[in-house]
Scaffold this motif. Structure first.
Motif, PDB file in Angstrom:
ATOM      1  N   ARG A 119      34.771  40.113  35.412  1.00 13.54           N
ATOM      2  CA  ARG A 119      33.931  41.254  35.782  1.00 13.54           C
ATOM      3  C   ARG A 119      32.583  40.804  36.324  1.00 13.54           C
ATOM      4  O   ARG A 119      32.001  41.442  37.198  1.00 13.54           O
ATOM      5  CB  ARG A 119      33.739  42.173  34.567  1.00 13.54           C
ATOM      6  N   ALA A 122      32.505  40.469  40.121  1.00 14.05           N
ATOM      7  CA  ALA A 122      32.896  41.614  40.956  1.00 14.05           C
ATOM      8  C   ALA A 122      31.932  41.835  42.111  1.00 14.05           C
ATOM      9  O   ALA A 122      32.355  42.126  43.244  1.00 14.05           O
ATOM     10  CB  ALA A 122      33.002  42.877  40.096  1.00 14.05           C
ATOM     11  N   VAL A 316      33.055  46.778  39.541  1.00 16.52           N
ATOM     12  CA  VAL A 316      33.668  46.397  38.260  1.00 16.52           C
ATOM     13  C   VAL A 316      34.639  47.472  37.792  1.00 16.52           C
ATOM     14  O   VAL A 316      35.659  47.181  37.163  1.00 16.52           O
ATOM     15  CB  VAL A 316      32.569  46.156  37.200  1.00 16.52           C
ATOM     16  N   LEU A 319      39.025  48.642  39.483  1.00 13.89           N
ATOM     17  CA  LEU A 319      40.373  48.278  39.053  1.00 13.89           C
ATOM     18  C   LEU A 319      40.979  49.382  38.192  1.00 13.89           C
ATOM     19  O   LEU A 319      42.159  49.712  38.339  1.00 13.89           O
ATOM     20  CB  LEU A 319      40.346  46.956  38.290  1.00 13.89           C
ATOM     21  N   ASP A 320      40.179  49.970  37.302  1.00 13.75           N
ATOM     22  CA  ASP A 320      40.680  51.031  36.430  1.00 13.75           C
ATOM     23  C   ASP A 320      40.707  52.389  37.120  1.00 13.75           C
ATOM     24  O   ASP A 320      41.515  53.251  36.761  1.00 13.75           O
ATOM     25  CB  ASP A 320      39.815  51.126  35.167  1.00 13.75           C
ATOM     26  N   ARG A 326      45.835  49.769  43.103  1.00 18.26           N
ATOM     27  CA  ARG A 326      46.439  48.722  42.286  1.00 18.26           C
ATOM     28  C   ARG A 326      47.959  48.767  42.386  1.00 18.26           C
ATOM     29  O   ARG A 326      48.624  47.725  42.476  1.00 18.26           O
ATOM     30  CB  ARG A 326      45.999  48.866  40.832  1.00 18.26           C
ATOM     31  N   THR A 420      43.650  38.413  35.707  1.00 20.05           N
ATOM     32  CA  THR A 420      42.662  39.500  35.775  1.00 20.05           C
ATOM     33  C   THR A 420      41.747  39.318  36.975  1.00 20.05           C
ATOM     34  O   THR A 420      41.427  40.282  37.689  1.00 20.05           O
ATOM     35  CB  THR A 420      41.830  39.547  34.480  1.00 20.05           C
ATOM     36  N   GLN A 424      41.515  42.076  40.101  1.00 24.58           N
ATOM     37  CA  GLN A 424      40.209  42.648  40.438  1.00 24.58           C
ATOM     38  C   GLN A 424      39.835  42.313  41.873  1.00 24.58           C
ATOM     39  O   GLN A 424      39.374  43.184  42.627  1.00 24.58           O
ATOM     40  CB  GLN A 424      39.153  42.113  39.469  1.00 24.58           C
ATOM     41  N   GLU A 425      40.033  41.060  42.265  1.00 24.83           N
ATOM     42  CA  GLU A 425      39.727  40.634  43.629  1.00 24.83           C
ATOM     43  C   GLU A 425      40.513  41.455  44.653  1.00 24.83           C
ATOM     44  O   GLU A 425      39.962  41.919  45.665  1.00 24.83           O
ATOM     45  CB  GLU A 425      40.068  39.151  43.788  1.00 24.83           C
ATOM     46  N   ILE A 428      39.273  45.186  44.888  1.00 20.64           N
ATOM     47  CA  ILE A 428      37.965  45.252  45.549  1.00 20.64           C
ATOM     48  C   ILE A 428      38.112  44.986  47.048  1.00 20.64           C
ATOM     49  O   ILE A 428      37.521  45.698  47.878  1.00 20.64           O
ATOM     50  CB  ILE A 428      36.988  44.257  44.902  1.00 20.64           C
TER      51      ILE A 428
END
Length: 474
Positions: A119, A122, A316, A319-320, A326, A420, A424-425, A428
């Motif tokens: 994170r 990010a 950050v 992702l969620d 995703r 993870t 995330q990468e 984004i």
């Protein structure tokens, strides 16, 4: 129903209906191992075969996968052929180290690759993605609004290298970054393929002709990494307040008697570059290709990205908060897994029994293939396995996917330590690019999946990049 009646079916080899000859095996493995697998590999829970007189078990049942890679993982070492291919490049990096070396390295590096640290990178991921997007703006606008045809496979390699360089080295690479990026590409294309001597399990001291051409670039590449490490150590001694808190710094701090040697740190940096940079780049390219052929899914992703970015500037949280974005990335990794095979070899005799009482015996020395390529397309495990259906990975549908039938990052003790970070990468990067641009196929867009170190698009991914309607000033 997870998707429309006619979802996009991306290109893939048709499973063989009869066993190949010995000559065909050699030729196919050297050209493209994905074309080797037969129809039984995609419908049976497991199957036994012989590969160059070596007992081989193909494991497709999630319970058997769990047994080999998790519950009884200590009875399975790395397969010989895999090590013959990868160890000359990675040496004692996490992907190839074994025994106590691997245990010590994994324990030492686990704190470096926590979700908290991921994170923390990010903002750098977003900054690099935005800078890359600006280059697209210049290229697209110079073509009077008609878009710019580019090889997206190359572009995604450049983008993930930019992100890697920023998060791993803070941009401080000894020598030219352009030269460094080119060396990565040459290294993977020359050193990461099967050689006939590997198939015959010839000793390592027998030259591999195919890889001899890559040794010079490997030596140069390692020299650049070593010099970059030396420069950072000097900065840590002489200018401690100027030292960036990137992965390089975190890894060098692991150099102590109970941690890692400098050679092991070098090996793992090269592993992160090869595994983290190449795999994410390929997955992003396949994602954009599949989205271009699935307009309804693309519209959902675009709407989601626009809504989230408008109210949540902090990457950050993307992702969620971007489940569709995703999901398309995860579905692309299902169809085109970055690492299409996981190879192990049994140390002692073993056996496993399924829920119906059927037993598979695994004799000592047997090579066990857990292949995401077949597992992710298996007819017993997936609805319309050949089709691009991202909705299967939405939160409300994930419960139907067994933990051991989807392995883009592996599983068990040797699961990818950077999973993870990679997810995330990817979200984004997709959020930044798709907020502004559309990627469409052109007549030359005819990719074919080929297994080298990763699942690569033979022929590249030429695609037209154009501004999304109404986003010219975004």
């Amino acid at each position: 129903m997870l998707a429309s009646a006619s979802p996009f079916v991306p290109p893939a080899p048709v499973p063989r209906t009869k066993p190949p000859s010995r000559f065909e095996i050699i030729r196919t493995v050297m050209r493209n191992p994905l074309e080797l697998w037969g129809e039984p590999s995609f419908r049976l829970k497991w199957m036994k075969t012989k590969f160059f007189n070596e007992r081989t078990l193909i494991a497709n049942h999630p319970g058997l996968v769990r047994h080999v890679l998790v519950d009884n993982a200590q009875n399975y070492r790395m397969a010989t052929i895999r090590q013959l291919i990868l160890r000359p490049i990675l040496r004692d990096g996490l992907l190839t180290a074994e025994g106590e070396t691997w245990k010590r390295s994994r324990k030492a590096m686990a704190p470096v690759f926590t979700p908290r640290h991921a994170r923390g990178f990010a903002e750098q991921m977003l900054a690099q993605s935005q800078a890359f997007k600006d280059r697209y703006v210049a290229a697209v606008d110079s073509n009077s609004g008609t878009g710019d045809v580019r090889d997206i496979a190359v572009d995604m390699t450049e983008l993930t290298f930019d992100i890697l360089s920023a998060t791993l080295f803070s941009g401080h690479v000894a020598g030219s970054e352009e030269e460094f990026a080119g060396d990565i590409e040459r290294l993977l294309s020359t050193m990461g393929q099967v050689d006939p001597m590997d198939l015959l399990k010839a000793p390592r001291w027998i030259p591999r002709i195919r890889r001899m051409f890559g040794q010079k670039v490997l030596d140069k590449f390692r020299a650049i990494v070593k010099q970059t490490m030396d420069d950072r150590q000097k900065m840590m001694r002489d200018e401690p307040d100027a030292v960036p808190e990137d992965f390089l710094t975190l890894l060098i701090r692991l150099h102590h008697p109970a941690g890692l040697t400098l050679d092991e740190i070098e090996d793992n940096i090269i592993t992160f570059i090869g595994a983290g940079h190449e795999t994410t780049a390929r997955a992003l390219g396949w994602t954009l290709y599949c989205l271009a052929n699935s307009p309804a899914d693309r519209e959902k992703v675009e709407a989601e990205i626009d809504e989230v970015i408008a109210r949540e500037p902090d990457p950050v949280k993307w992702l969620d908060q971007m489940p569709w974005t995703r999901a398309v990335f995860e579905e692309a990794m299902r169809l085109y897994p970055p690492a299409p095979s996981i190879n192990r070899a049994a140390i002692t005799d073993d056996s496993w029994q399924d829920e119906k009482g059927e037993t598979v015996t695994i004799e000592a020395g047997t090579t066990v293939l857990v292949m995401p390529w077949t597992l992710h397309r298996h007819t017993l495990l997936w609805d319309r396995p050949e089709a691009f259906i991202p909705s299967r990975f939405l939160p409300e549908n994930r419960g139907s996917i067994d933990r051991y039938q989807y392995l883009p990052f592996g599983v068990g003790p040797r699961i990818c330590i950077g999973a993870t970070f990679a997810l995330q990468e990817a979200v984004i990067a997709l959020g930044a690019l798709l907020s502004e641009f559309r990627f469409d196929c052109v007549a030359e867009t005819k990719p074919w999946p080929v297994q080298k170190l990763t699942t690569q698009p033979e022929g590249g991914l030429p695609m037209r990049v154009s501004r999304r309607q109404g986003n010219a000033s975004r």
